[in-house]
Design a protein around this motif. Structure first.
Motif, PDB file in Angstrom:
ATOM      1  N   LYS A 310       0.998  -1.193  -0.072  1.00 56.72           N
ATOM      2  CA  LYS A 310      -0.219   0.085   0.092  1.00 56.72           C
ATOM      3  C   LYS A 310       1.044   1.297   0.058  1.00 56.72           C
ATOM      4  O   LYS A 310       1.848   1.393   0.672  1.00 56.72           O
ATOM      5  CB  LYS A 310      -1.026   0.097   1.159  1.00 56.72           C
ATOM      6  CG  LYS A 310      -1.838   1.244   1.200  1.00 56.72           C
ATOM      7  CD  LYS A 310      -2.648   0.874   2.502  1.00 56.72           C
ATOM      8  CE  LYS A 310      -3.749   2.354   2.594  1.00 56.72           C
ATOM      9  NZ  LYS A 310      -3.992   3.109   1.508  1.00 56.72           N
ATOM     10  N   VAL A 311       0.232   2.247  -0.630  1.00 55.79           N
ATOM     11  CA  VAL A 311       1.220   3.583  -0.628  1.00 55.79           C
ATOM     12  C   VAL A 311       1.109   4.022   0.642  1.00 55.79           C
ATOM     13  O   VAL A 311       0.243   3.956   1.538  1.00 55.79           O
ATOM     14  CB  VAL A 311       0.199   4.612  -1.438  1.00 55.79           C
ATOM     15  CG1 VAL A 311       0.935   6.012  -1.352  1.00 55.79           C
ATOM     16  CG2 VAL A 311       0.457   4.408  -3.156  1.00 55.79           C
ATOM     17  N   GLY A 312       2.337   4.601   0.944  1.00 60.89           N
ATOM     18  CA  GLY A 312       2.769   4.869   2.518  1.00 60.89           C
ATOM     19  C   GLY A 312       3.969   4.067   3.043  1.00 60.89           C
ATOM     20  O   GLY A 312       4.525   4.406   3.974  1.00 60.89           O
ATOM     21  N   THR A 313       3.770   2.760   2.431  1.00 60.50           N
ATOM     22  CA  THR A 313       4.748   1.716   2.946  1.00 60.50           C
ATOM     23  C   THR A 313       6.234   2.400   3.142  1.00 60.50           C
ATOM     24  O   THR A 313       7.059   2.005   3.917  1.00 60.50           O
ATOM     25  CB  THR A 313       4.545   0.616   2.435  1.00 60.50           C
ATOM     26  OG1 THR A 313       3.083   0.001   2.716  1.00 60.50           O
ATOM     27  CG2 THR A 313       5.446  -0.672   3.000  1.00 60.50           C
ATOM     28  N   ARG A 314       6.885   2.694   1.861  1.00 60.72           N
ATOM     29  CA  ARG A 314       8.170   3.020   1.701  1.00 60.72           C
ATOM     30  C   ARG A 314       8.505   4.276   2.763  1.00 60.72           C
ATOM     31  O   ARG A 314       9.535   4.091   3.309  1.00 60.72           O
ATOM     32  CB  ARG A 314       8.276   3.639   0.182  1.00 60.72           C
ATOM     33  CG  ARG A 314       9.582   4.065   0.125  1.00 60.72           C
ATOM     34  CD  ARG A 314       9.951   4.242  -1.443  1.00 60.72           C
ATOM     35  NE  ARG A 314      11.461   4.268  -1.743  1.00 60.72           N
ATOM     36  CZ  ARG A 314      12.023   4.334  -2.958  1.00 60.72           C
ATOM     37  NH1 ARG A 314      11.359   3.695  -3.665  1.00 60.72           N
ATOM     38  NH2 ARG A 314      13.296   4.398  -3.036  1.00 60.72           N
ATOM     39  N   LYS A 315       7.647   5.326   2.909  1.00 53.49           N
ATOM     40  CA  LYS A 315       7.803   6.338   3.605  1.00 53.49           C
ATOM     41  C   LYS A 315       8.114   5.909   5.162  1.00 53.49           C
ATOM     42  O   LYS A 315       8.981   6.262   5.889  1.00 53.49           O
ATOM     43  CB  LYS A 315       6.698   7.336   3.731  1.00 53.49           C
ATOM     44  CG  LYS A 315       7.013   8.732   4.331  1.00 53.49           C
ATOM     45  CD  LYS A 315       5.994   9.546   4.278  1.00 53.49           C
ATOM     46  CE  LYS A 315       6.254  11.014   5.014  1.00 53.49           C
ATOM     47  NZ  LYS A 315       5.258  11.871   4.813  1.00 53.49           N
ATOM     48  N   LEU A 316       7.145   5.008   5.590  1.00 59.28           N
ATOM     49  CA  LEU A 316       7.183   4.554   6.889  1.00 59.28           C
ATOM     50  C   LEU A 316       8.456   3.366   7.192  1.00 59.28           C
ATOM     51  O   LEU A 316       9.127   3.494   8.231  1.00 59.28           O
ATOM     52  CB  LEU A 316       5.815   3.585   7.132  1.00 59.28           C
ATOM     53  CG  LEU A 316       5.876   3.155   8.640  1.00 59.28           C
ATOM     54  CD1 LEU A 316       5.785   4.403   9.721  1.00 59.28           C
ATOM     55  CD2 LEU A 316       4.451   2.466   8.944  1.00 59.28           C
ATOM     56  N   VAL A 317       8.820   2.719   6.105  1.00 59.08           N
ATOM     57  CA  VAL A 317       9.746   1.867   6.389  1.00 59.08           C
ATOM     58  C   VAL A 317      11.101   2.664   6.138  1.00 59.08           C
ATOM     59  O   VAL A 317      12.191   2.250   6.835  1.00 59.08           O
ATOM     60  CB  VAL A 317      10.016   0.691   5.212  1.00 59.08           C
ATOM     61  CG1 VAL A 317      11.042  -0.062   5.065  1.00 59.08           C
ATOM     62  CG2 VAL A 317       8.654  -0.218   5.455  1.00 59.08           C
ATOM     63  N   THR A 318      11.285   3.589   5.416  1.00 57.76           N
ATOM     64  CA  THR A 318      12.314   4.606   5.362  1.00 57.76           C
ATOM     65  C   THR A 318      12.717   5.259   6.650  1.00 57.76           C
ATOM     66  O   THR A 318      13.749   5.083   7.103  1.00 57.76           O
ATOM     67  CB  THR A 318      12.250   5.669   4.229  1.00 57.76           C
ATOM     68  OG1 THR A 318      12.227   4.677   2.860  1.00 57.76           O
ATOM     69  CG2 THR A 318      13.709   6.458   4.106  1.00 57.76           C
ATOM     70  N   ALA A 319      11.422   5.496   7.379  1.00 54.99           N
ATOM     71  CA  ALA A 319      11.651   6.190   8.891  1.00 54.99           C
ATOM     72  C   ALA A 319      12.150   5.110   9.590  1.00 54.99           C
ATOM     73  O   ALA A 319      13.130   5.442  10.462  1.00 54.99           O
ATOM     74  CB  ALA A 319      10.441   6.864   9.307  1.00 54.99           C
ATOM     75  N   ALA A 320      11.801   3.898   9.647  1.00 54.90           N
ATOM     76  CA  ALA A 320      12.286   2.740  10.523  1.00 54.90           C
ATOM     77  C   ALA A 320      13.722   2.697  10.282  1.00 54.90           C
ATOM     78  O   ALA A 320      14.662   2.266  11.052  1.00 54.90           O
ATOM     79  CB  ALA A 320      11.399   1.709  10.542  1.00 54.90           C
ATOM     80  N   LYS A 321      14.177   2.412   8.999  1.00 54.64           N
ATOM     81  CA  LYS A 321      15.539   2.269   8.688  1.00 54.64           C
ATOM     82  C   LYS A 321      16.470   3.331   9.210  1.00 54.64           C
ATOM     83  O   LYS A 321      17.395   3.056   9.667  1.00 54.64           O
ATOM     84  CB  LYS A 321      15.580   2.112   7.116  1.00 54.64           C
ATOM     85  CG  LYS A 321      16.818   1.574   6.642  1.00 54.64           C
ATOM     86  CD  LYS A 321      17.120   0.252   6.789  1.00 54.64           C
ATOM     87  CE  LYS A 321      18.310  -0.346   5.966  1.00 54.64           C
ATOM     88  NZ  LYS A 321      18.524  -1.659   6.145  1.00 54.64           N
ATOM     89  N   GLU A 322      15.977   4.566   8.967  1.00 51.94           N
ATOM     90  CA  GLU A 322      16.876   5.660   9.549  1.00 51.94           C
ATOM     91  C   GLU A 322      16.870   5.840  10.943  1.00 51.94           C
ATOM     92  O   GLU A 322      17.940   6.352  11.528  1.00 51.94           O
ATOM     93  CB  GLU A 322      16.304   7.204   8.908  1.00 51.94           C
ATOM     94  CG  GLU A 322      16.182   7.191   7.360  1.00 51.94           C
ATOM     95  CD  GLU A 322      15.773   8.220   6.890  1.00 51.94           C
ATOM     96  OE1 GLU A 322      14.723   9.039   7.477  1.00 51.94           O
ATOM     97  OE2 GLU A 322      15.705   8.587   5.452  1.00 51.94           O
ATOM     98  N   GLN A 323      15.970   5.494  11.599  1.00 56.50           N
ATOM     99  CA  GLN A 323      15.949   5.306  13.113  1.00 56.50           C
ATOM    100  C   GLN A 323      17.053   4.222  13.708  1.00 56.50           C
ATOM    101  O   GLN A 323      17.842   4.510  14.610  1.00 56.50           O
ATOM    102  CB  GLN A 323      14.530   4.839  13.658  1.00 56.50           C
ATOM    103  CG  GLN A 323      14.565   5.075  15.165  1.00 56.50           C
ATOM    104  CD  GLN A 323      15.006   4.346  15.974  1.00 56.50           C
ATOM    105  OE1 GLN A 323      15.204   3.091  15.866  1.00 56.50           O
ATOM    106  NE2 GLN A 323      15.567   4.780  17.192  1.00 56.50           N
TER     107      GLN A 323
END
Length: 377
Positions: A310-323
């Protein structure tokens, strides 16, 4: 066209190395017609691919050709001045959909032309589909696994429409895969239960593996495990329900997942277990602030280097990766493994996400574990 003399066909050609199907369409239109580059509008997404098998070894060397059909929009001005270029075609005509569907009204066509048209228009002009197939097509509540089982039931009742069913919802990879298996097996009635059982068994294997992986995740606080998710599926619901039933300290945080609010529905599904539903922006904020231990999402398609969700997955996963300290998982089953190098036709609610953003892709047979390799789109 040279391969099929005296046959009507569409503007077509091979995909060059490094091209996507839509780039190939745009190039072929420039090479074979006088349409101005700035007025060429290829409508996306294209339709589900179709494999054209040659009936003669003299054609395509006896190979099977995979066709990626697209629709293009032509203005009245461009149509009025339309001309062919090159020597691949020696005539053209514009016909209505009604004339085209008759097929024999204007002469023989190349193999698969009419099917390619219906694929590119997602069955819009197929008036032979039963009402319950059309009702199934409109289902925007159930997930891919559930819709695939329903599709097999429909294929059993209407085997003549099995491939039409898959082209109606090509973003749902399990539907395409299981109906392809049904076709390849000769549409035998005895295969229906076997394939439905396989859909269920593979989902259960995914749930079992997902539960095991999450249980082993590191906790920031030994007294609790905070799991965040973003989408709704029967697989994700089963994984989270089982974990919460076994461990009361587990807290689940669902992003609302607007505009469809699938996350809100997931939160409702998980009750009476402890679950919090927050706006998508709040979930991203909690992720960046390290308030969660595990981010887990499902997938509608698994490719070699990407998943589709679903759209929005990449933004959320990227935030977790950067954390940097959050375990990032994608749980899926083998019926969602796509057999093509290009993504399936995607509805507006889906996006492509690089696999390298995840710590692990949990897919029974095989299990893929991702390291720290560089990530690109």
């Amino acid at each position: 066209m040279p391969t099929f003399p005296s046959h009507w066909g569409g503007i077509s050609g091979s995909i060059d190395k490094g091209e996507t199907p839509i780039q190939a369409v745009q190039r072929e239109l420039l090479e074979e017609t006088n349409l101005p580059q700035n007025s060429i509008r290829v409508e996306e997404p294209g339709g589900l691919y179709l494999d054209i098998k040659s009936s003669s070894s003299a054609l395509f060397g006896g190979r099977t050709i995979r066709v990626y059909p697209f629709r293009i929009h032509i203005t009245p001005e461009d149509r009025a001045g339309f001309e062919l270029r090159g020597n691949e075609h020696d005539a053209y005509k514009f016909v209505s959909v009604r004339e085209f569907r008759k097929e024999d009204g204007f002469g023989p066509t190349v193999p698969g032309l009419v099917d390619a048209f219906h694929h590119s228009t997602f069955g819009k002009y197929l008036d032979t589909l039963p009402k319950d197939v059309r009702d199934w097509e409109e289902n925007r509540v159930d997930g891919a696994a559930s819709l695939a089982r329903s599709a097999m039931d429909l294929a059993g009742r209407y085997p003549e429409h099995s491939q039409s069913i898959s082209m109606l919802r090509p973003s749902m990879v399990p539907i395409v895969n299981v109906l392809n298996k049904f076709e390849q097996g000769g549409k035998r009635p005895q295969d229906i239960d076997r394939l439905v059982d396989s859909l269920r068994e593979e989902s259960e294997r995914c749930v079992s593996m997902g539960v095991d992986v999450i249980r082993k995740a590191k906790r920031r606080d030994p007294r609790r495990l905070a799991i965040a998710t973003f989408s709704r599926s029967s697989t994700m619901r089963s994984i989270l329900s089982q974990i919460q039933a076994d461990d009361e300290s587990v807290e689940v945080i669902c992003g609302r997942s607007t505009p469809g609010n699938e996350g809100q529905m997931m939160a409702n599904d998980l009750l009476p277990h402890p679950v919090t539903c927050v706006d998508d922006s709040d979930l991203e904020k909690q992720t960046r602030n390290g308030k969660i231990d595990v981010l887990v999402v499902g997938s509608d398609c698994i490719m070699e280097n990407h998943i589709v969700n679903k759209v929005g997955t990449r933004k959320l996963v990227t935030a977790a990766k950067e954390q940097g300290s959050i375990t990032i998982l994608c749980c899926s089953d083998r019926w969602k493994i796509w057999d093509d190098i290009f993504p399936p036709p995607l509805e507006d609610i889906f996006e492509v996400v690089p696999i390298c953003l995840f710590d692990r892709i949990v897919v029974p047979l095989p299990i893929q574990e991702m390291g720290d390799e560089s990530c690109s789109s």
